[in-house]
Design an enzyme around this catalytic site. Structure first.
Site, mmCIF file in Angstrom:
data_model
loop_
_atom_site.group_PDB
_atom_site.id
_atom_site.type_symbol
_atom_site.label_atom_id
_atom_site.label_comp_id
_atom_site.label_asym_id
_atom_site.label_seq_id
_atom_site.Cartn_x
_atom_site.Cartn_y
_atom_site.Cartn_z
ATOM 1 N N LYS A 57 0.860 -1.185 0.000
ATOM 2 C CA LYS A 57 0.000 0.000 0.000
ATOM 3 C C LYS A 57 0.894 1.232 0.000
ATOM 4 C CE LYS A 57 -3.745 2.316 2.500
ATOM 5 N NZ LYS A 57 -4.637 2.265 3.679
ATOM 6 N N ARG A 71 -10.769 10.052 1.311
ATOM 7 C CA ARG A 71 -10.735 10.713 2.624
ATOM 8 C C ARG A 71 -12.000 11.508 2.877
ATOM 9 N NH1 ARG A 71 -4.248 11.607 1.998
ATOM 10 N NH2 ARG A 71 -3.772 9.424 2.426
ATOM 11 N N LYS A 87 -2.165 -1.667 -3.715
ATOM 12 C CA LYS A 87 -3.017 -0.475 -3.694
ATOM 13 C C LYS A 87 -2.135 0.760 -3.779
ATOM 14 C CE LYS A 87 -6.433 1.876 -0.778
ATOM 15 N NZ LYS A 87 -7.117 1.893 0.533
ATOM 16 N N SER A 147 -10.058 5.496 -5.112
ATOM 17 C CA SER A 147 -10.978 6.601 -5.336
ATOM 18 C C SER A 147 -10.492 7.589 -6.380
ATOM 19 C CB SER A 147 -11.234 7.328 -4.017
ATOM 20 O OG SER A 147 -10.025 7.848 -3.482
ATOM 21 N N TYR A 193 -15.206 0.605 -7.311
ATOM 22 C CA TYR A 193 -16.499 1.248 -7.057
ATOM 23 C C TYR A 193 -17.466 1.031 -8.216
ATOM 24 C CZ TYR A 193 -13.702 3.299 -3.383
ATOM 25 O OH TYR A 193 -12.878 3.450 -2.298
#
Length: 326
Positions: free
Chosen positions: A199, A209, A251, A277, A316
């Site tokens: 990560k 966030r 990630k 995101s 997503y």
């Protein structure tokens, strides 16, 4: 001209949709897709995440509907993130048996049973008033070992709530071993661990966030990986495997395809990638301006992750993409 031309013509295998489908080397399947979901405490209606069009912070009721939809779409699983009403220095709500994430786990397991693999984020950043992934020392740094004690507590309450896989994402040294020991000692030997193995300290996390209501000031460069480094990802893989990881993750996704391929080539356990995101937001913003073909871009980015070695993809777009590839 090649000496073999015109006898060798690679274009023959690109000539029609049916031909391209027949010889495709990489395929997407709904069961490989995992849907991240946010559930917010104390709201009566879903709250849109402005920087991630189409993504919301769910109520407990709309979360139940979302996971039913995910199961009907044939997805492999969901990853749950809690957004509490209150935050404090040690992330107390993260270990509250009746905290929002633990309630959500119970709701989702009751709703879909074993139709989906139910996963939960195991990290303190949603719950701390400073926004870091752990407990702070007197000098303001993240105290690795004090944080591990909190992670052990989080693992126990999430497992007690019925989760199938926990996802330790804080990048603390030794976190997989501590979580595994805590689960086993609590009688949860069958709860697995999806390790956030590589990560990176990435700018691609910005919209996330907002989604979790993070209070972070500064950055996480002292514990997440440096984007300049590849070799240490393999060291992290070696450590996580030795400590008991059942699956491992890279990630972000698209900017780290080289890392994903190296991890996939070396790992004896399943390898996941998180299409984060910022990746989602960039595509949605470009599509909203008419600059790209949105559906093609969704499938192309997901295919790139699969081609680079991801066997599971957190995205997503999971439900939407599942419909595209069926």
């Amino acid at each position: 001209m090649s000496a073999e031309f015109p006898y060798v013509r690679p274009r023959r295998l690109r000539s029609t949709p049916a031909m391209r489908r027949l010889v495709a080397e990489t395929r997407l399947h709904p069961a490989e897709l995992i849907l991240p979901l946010f559930v917010r405490e104390g709201v009566r209606e879903p709250v849109p995440v402005a920087s991630m069009p189409g993504v919301v912070q769910h109520t407990r009721e709309t979360l139940r509907k979302a996971v039913t939809e995910a199961a009907e779409a044939g997805l492999g699983g969901v990853m749950l993130f809690g957004v509490p009403e209150t935050q404090d220095a040690t992330g107390t709500e993260g270990t509250n048996p009746d905290g929002i994430l633990q309630q959500a786990i119970r709701d989702v397991v009751a709703e879909v049973g074993d139709a989906l693999v139910v996963m939960s984020d195991l990290c303190l950043d949603e719950y701390t008033d400073h926004g870091h992934c752990g407990v702070l020392a007197a000098d303001g740094s993240v105290d690795n070992d004090a944080t591990l004690e909190r992670y052990a507590e989080m693992a126990r309450v999430q497992a007690d709530a019925g989760v199938h896989l926990v996802g330790p994402s804080g990048m603390m040294d030794g976190q997989i071993a501590v979580v595994r020991k805590a689960l086993d000692e609590a009688g949860h030997q069958d709860v697995g661990i999806l390790a956030y193995t590589a990560k990176y300290a990435s700018a691609f996390y910005g919209p996330f966030r907002e989604a979790i209501g993070s209070s972070l000031k500064g950055d996480r460069k002292a514990y997440q990986q440096d984007p300049a480094n590849a070799r240490e990802a393999l060291r992290e893989l070696e450590l996580d495997l030795a400590e008991g990881a059942d699956l491992v993750m890279v990630k972000p996704g698209m900017a780290y395809l080289d890392i994903l391929r190296q991890i996939a080539d070396a790992s004896p356990v399943p390898v996941s990638a998180y299409q984060v995101s910022g990746e989602y937001a960039m595509v949605e913003a470009a599509a909203a301006n008419g600059w790209i073909d949105r559906e093609r871009m969704i499938l192309e980015t997901l295919t790139s992750l699969r081609r680079a070695g991801a066997e599971q993809i957190l995205t997503y777009w999971a439900v939407e993409a599942a419909a595209m590839v069926k």
